[in-house]
Design a protein around this motif. Structure first.
Motif, PDB file in Angstrom:
ATOM      1  N   LEU A  10      36.675  12.835  -6.795  1.00 51.79           N
ATOM      2  CA  LEU A  10      35.725  12.953  -7.903  1.00 51.79           C
ATOM      3  C   LEU A  10      34.686  11.850  -7.841  1.00 51.79           C
ATOM      4  O   LEU A  10      33.482  12.082  -8.017  1.00 51.79           O
ATOM      5  N   LEU A  11      35.130  10.626  -7.573  1.00 49.53           N
ATOM      6  CA  LEU A  11      34.216   9.482  -7.557  1.00 49.53           C
ATOM      7  C   LEU A  11      33.357   9.438  -6.305  1.00 49.53           C
ATOM      8  O   LEU A  11      32.467   8.584  -6.200  1.00 49.53           O
ATOM      9  N   SER A  12      33.597  10.330  -5.362  1.00 48.42           N
ATOM     10  CA  SER A  12      32.772  10.353  -4.155  1.00 48.42           C
ATOM     11  C   SER A  12      31.486  11.130  -4.364  1.00 48.42           C
ATOM     12  O   SER A  12      30.651  11.209  -3.464  1.00 48.42           O
ATOM     13  N   THR A  13      31.302  11.730  -5.567  1.00 45.78           N
ATOM     14  CA  THR A  13      30.083  12.474  -5.871  1.00 45.78           C
ATOM     15  C   THR A  13      29.391  11.841  -7.071  1.00 45.78           C
ATOM     16  O   THR A  13      30.031  11.232  -7.932  1.00 45.78           O
ATOM     17  N   TRP A  14      28.040  12.000  -7.123  1.00 44.49           N
ATOM     18  CA  TRP A  14      27.282  11.454  -8.256  1.00 44.49           C
ATOM     19  C   TRP A  14      27.690  12.130  -9.562  1.00 44.49           C
ATOM     20  O   TRP A  14      27.772  11.493 -10.607  1.00 44.49           O
ATOM     21  N   GLY A  15      27.925  13.441  -9.519  1.00 44.51           N
ATOM     22  CA  GLY A  15      28.345  14.138 -10.723  1.00 44.51           C
ATOM     23  C   GLY A  15      29.661  13.596 -11.263  1.00 44.51           C
ATOM     24  O   GLY A  15      29.833  13.444 -12.475  1.00 44.51           O
ATOM     25  N   GLY A  16      30.576  13.285 -10.351  1.00 45.29           N
ATOM     26  CA  GLY A  16      31.856  12.730 -10.771  1.00 45.29           C
ATOM     27  C   GLY A  16      31.705  11.352 -11.395  1.00 45.29           C
ATOM     28  O   GLY A  16      32.357  11.031 -12.391  1.00 45.29           O
ATOM     29  N   VAL A  17      30.833  10.522 -10.811  1.00 43.93           N
ATOM     30  CA  VAL A  17      30.602   9.177 -11.356  1.00 43.93           C
ATOM     31  C   VAL A  17      30.033   9.266 -12.768  1.00 43.93           C
ATOM     32  O   VAL A  17      30.461   8.544 -13.674  1.00 43.93           O
ATOM     33  N   ILE A  18      29.045  10.150 -12.966  1.00 51.03           N
ATOM     34  CA  ILE A  18      28.439  10.309 -14.297  1.00 51.03           C
ATOM     35  C   ILE A  18      29.475  10.801 -15.307  1.00 51.03           C
ATOM     36  O   ILE A  18      29.533  10.333 -16.450  1.00 51.03           O
ATOM     37  N   LEU A  19      30.327  11.740 -14.886  1.00 52.95           N
ATOM     38  CA  LEU A  19      31.359  12.262 -15.782  1.00 52.95           C
ATOM     39  C   LEU A  19      32.327  11.171 -16.201  1.00 52.95           C
ATOM     40  O   LEU A  19      32.699  11.070 -17.376  1.00 52.95           O
TER      41      LEU A  19
ATOM     42  N   LEU B 260      31.698   7.935 -16.315  1.00 56.28           N
ATOM     43  CA  LEU B 260      30.995   7.008 -17.213  1.00 56.28           C
ATOM     44  C   LEU B 260      30.913   7.562 -18.628  1.00 56.28           C
ATOM     45  O   LEU B 260      31.137   6.830 -19.605  1.00 56.28           O
ATOM     46  N   LEU B 261      30.594   8.849 -18.774  1.00 54.28           N
ATOM     47  CA  LEU B 261      30.530   9.457 -20.103  1.00 54.28           C
ATOM     48  C   LEU B 261      31.897   9.441 -20.782  1.00 54.28           C
ATOM     49  O   LEU B 261      32.011   9.163 -21.977  1.00 54.28           O
ATOM     50  N   PHE B 262      32.931   9.722 -20.008  1.00 51.99           N
ATOM     51  CA  PHE B 262      34.280   9.705 -20.567  1.00 51.99           C
ATOM     52  C   PHE B 262      34.664   8.300 -21.013  1.00 51.99           C
ATOM     53  O   PHE B 262      35.281   8.109 -22.063  1.00 51.99           O
ATOM     54  N   THR B 263      34.275   7.288 -20.206  1.00 52.12           N
ATOM     55  CA  THR B 263      34.586   5.903 -20.550  1.00 52.12           C
ATOM     56  C   THR B 263      33.881   5.483 -21.834  1.00 52.12           C
ATOM     57  O   THR B 263      34.470   4.839 -22.710  1.00 52.12           O
ATOM     58  N   LEU B 264      32.596   5.861 -21.978  1.00 49.63           N
ATOM     59  CA  LEU B 264      31.843   5.519 -23.193  1.00 49.63           C
ATOM     60  C   LEU B 264      32.444   6.196 -24.428  1.00 49.63           C
ATOM     61  O   LEU B 264      32.582   5.574 -25.485  1.00 49.63           O
ATOM     62  N   ALA B 265      32.808   7.474 -24.292  1.00 51.62           N
ATOM     63  CA  ALA B 265      33.402   8.193 -25.411  1.00 51.62           C
ATOM     64  C   ALA B 265      34.747   7.590 -25.805  1.00 51.62           C
ATOM     65  O   ALA B 265      35.052   7.428 -26.995  1.00 51.62           O
ATOM     66  N   SER B 266      35.539   7.215 -24.811  1.00 46.57           N
ATOM     67  CA  SER B 266      36.839   6.613 -25.092  1.00 46.57           C
ATOM     68  C   SER B 266      36.678   5.271 -25.795  1.00 46.57           C
ATOM     69  O   SER B 266      37.409   4.950 -26.738  1.00 46.57           O
ATOM     70  N   GLY B 267      35.695   4.471 -25.355  1.00 48.64           N
ATOM     71  CA  GLY B 267      35.453   3.182 -25.990  1.00 48.64           C
ATOM     72  C   GLY B 267      35.014   3.325 -27.427  1.00 48.64           C
ATOM     73  O   GLY B 267      35.437   2.563 -28.313  1.00 48.64           O
ATOM     74  N   LEU B 268      34.166   4.327 -27.708  1.00 45.52           N
ATOM     75  CA  LEU B 268      33.701   4.552 -29.081  1.00 45.52           C
ATOM     76  C   LEU B 268      34.844   4.971 -29.987  1.00 45.52           C
ATOM     77  O   LEU B 268      35.003   4.443 -31.101  1.00 45.52           O
ATOM     78  N   LEU B 269      35.661   5.913 -29.538  1.00 42.21           N
ATOM     79  CA  LEU B 269      36.800   6.356 -30.347  1.00 42.21           C
ATOM     80  C   LEU B 269      37.798   5.223 -30.570  1.00 42.21           C
ATOM     81  O   LEU B 269      38.352   5.069 -31.666  1.00 42.21           O
ATOM     82  N   GLY B 270      38.025   4.413 -29.523  1.00 45.27           N
ATOM     83  CA  GLY B 270      38.934   3.288 -29.667  1.00 45.27           C
ATOM     84  C   GLY B 270      38.429   2.272 -30.674  1.00 45.27           C
ATOM     85  O   GLY B 270      39.200   1.714 -31.461  1.00 45.27           O
ATOM     86  N   SER B 271      37.126   2.030 -30.688  1.00 46.08           N
ATOM     87  CA  SER B 271      36.541   1.082 -31.644  1.00 46.08           C
ATOM     88  C   SER B 271      36.690   1.591 -33.066  1.00 46.08           C
ATOM     89  O   SER B 271      37.020   0.827 -33.989  1.00 46.08           O
ATOM     90  N   LEU B 272      36.439   2.874 -33.276  1.00 45.07           N
ATOM     91  CA  LEU B 272      36.578   3.452 -34.618  1.00 45.07           C
ATOM     92  C   LEU B 272      38.021   3.360 -35.114  1.00 45.07           C
ATOM     93  O   LEU B 272      38.276   3.022 -36.277  1.00 45.07           O
ATOM     94  N   PHE B 273      38.966   3.658 -34.239  1.00 43.42           N
ATOM     95  CA  PHE B 273      40.366   3.598 -34.635  1.00 43.42           C
ATOM     96  C   PHE B 273      40.775   2.173 -34.992  1.00 43.42           C
ATOM     97  O   PHE B 273      41.472   1.940 -35.988  1.00 43.42           O
ATOM     98  N   THR B 274      40.345   1.199 -34.167  1.00 42.71           N
ATOM     99  CA  THR B 274      40.679  -0.199 -34.427  1.00 42.71           C
ATOM    100  C   THR B 274      40.077  -0.674 -35.741  1.00 42.71           C
ATOM    101  O   THR B 274      40.724  -1.374 -36.527  1.00 42.71           O
TER     102      THR B 274
END
Length: 353
Positions: free
Chosen positions: A273-282, A284-298
């Motif tokens: 997955l990380l060997s393609t640009w599409g995979g890298v973008i996906l 990154l988006l997942f990481t940002l979404a996870s960080g936002l949800l984690g911040s709200l929960f905390t």
């Protein structure tokens, strides 16, 4: 009458599934073979040598740290071949003696570094990497040397053209034996040719050519057949069975690519997955979404309220504090706090975020 033209089948593949160059993301075992080569005594002696360190220091200082990779070298040599200017620090190609020519020294050093794992252990890495391509090459050869292998119509192709890379030609040559590749990087626009010849004169020495077919290996017009073990040292032609015996053991698309480290399938899929640009973008988006949800929960866990709500705090005597929520545009009056017989309201402070 309309003239008919021959149809030339054209086969392509996605880069992530391409068999024309070694692809460790497709065949994880290649990573194990590369690591084994790089852990060898000879490789470590090379990358820790004073000469290699000197060149790396020069590259980092004059061209920028991390700039001289295999891809960068490929770009530089293409620039040389098309007579375009090079960076001033290495613009001495062909002008000085080879021993003092910096670009030539860098070129040879990077070739040795890149090709080390390809040639290590009798080309084990190259054989595994080029197995599927050799399988396709032999599929074109077998119908001519063995009529039983001929398919139904149409007849086999008399010419099969593969458009590959320098990283296709080099490992292919390595698989044919330790003396076939001369240690030089395949030049720009190189061509490797395998010819199949049928014996028809009846006068050929059968002690040398045991079958009815011979082959010739050419690299940029130079015959390399005699460099293959088992072929006549003084001729350009060799019995085709020697080629088949040399290549057949690893010429397969069904190769063993299982990693010795037995990585979890999820890890292997992540690498792909990380060997393609599409995979890298996906990712990154997942990481940002996870960080936002984690911040709200905390935030909610620590304050017991949502970020859109404000809080007021009222300090009372004897160290007792009372909190109640405050909404935008509305504020409650302080409530009496029952702190016991000795409790008295001392101060009221509203903390508004």
């Amino acid at each position: 009458q309309q003239k008919s033209h021959a149809v030339i089948p054209l086969h392509t593949a996605d880069r992530d599934a391409d068999i024309l160059s070694p692809a460790e993301s497709i065949c994880p075992k290649l990573s194990n073979l590369r690591e084994a080569a790089e852990n060898s005594h000879d490789y470590k002696a090379f990358v820790t040598s004073n000469e290699y360190k000197r060149l790396r220091t020069f590259i980092d200082k004059e061209l920028g740290k991390g700039t001289m990779t295999h891809d960068a070298l490929d770009c530089i040599m293409t620039t040389v071949c098309t007579d375009r200017p090079l960076p001033a620090a290495i613009d001495d190609y062909g002008r000085n003696n080879t021993s003092t020519n910096l670009l030539q020294q860098i070129y040879e050093s990077e070739i040795q570094k890149w090709s080390f794992h390809v040639t290590h252990n009798d080309g084990e890495y190259a054989k595994l990497a080029m197995g599927p391509l050799w399988s396709e090459i032999l599929e074109n050869i077998r119908p001519f040397i063995n009529p039983d292998d001929r398919q139904e119509q149409p007849p086999p192709n008399r010419l099969a053209l593969v458009s590959g890379h320098d990283t296709t030609i080099l490992p292919l040559l390595v698989t044919l034996g330790p003396d076939v590749w001369d240690g030089q990087w395949p030049p720009y626009a190189s061509m490797m040719i395998i010819e199949i010849h049928e014996i028809i004169d009846g006068k050929t020495d059968r002690n040398i050519f045991k079958s009815d077919f011979m082959f010739r290996l050419l690299m940029n017009g130079q015959a390399l057949t005699s460099k293959i073990q088992g072929c006549p040292p003084d001729g350009d032609l060799c019995d085709v069975q020697i080629l088949m015996d040399r290549v057949s053991p690893f010429a397969t698309s069904d190769r063993d690519c299982n990693s010795h480290t037995q990585q979890h399938p999820a890890i292997q899929e992540s690498k792909i997955l990380l060997s393609t640009w599409g995979g890298v973008i996906l990712v990154l988006l997942f990481t940002l979404a996870s960080g936002l949800l984690g911040s709200l929960f905390t935030f909610y866990y620590m304050t017991r309220r949502l970020p859109c709500r404000k809080s007021s705090a009222y300090h009372v005597g004897n160290g007792i504090s009372s909190y109640h929520d405050e909404f935008d545009g509305f504020q409650d009056e302080p409530e009496d706090v029952d702190g016991g017989e000795n409790a008295q309201l001392k101060t009221v402070a509203a903390l508004v975020e």
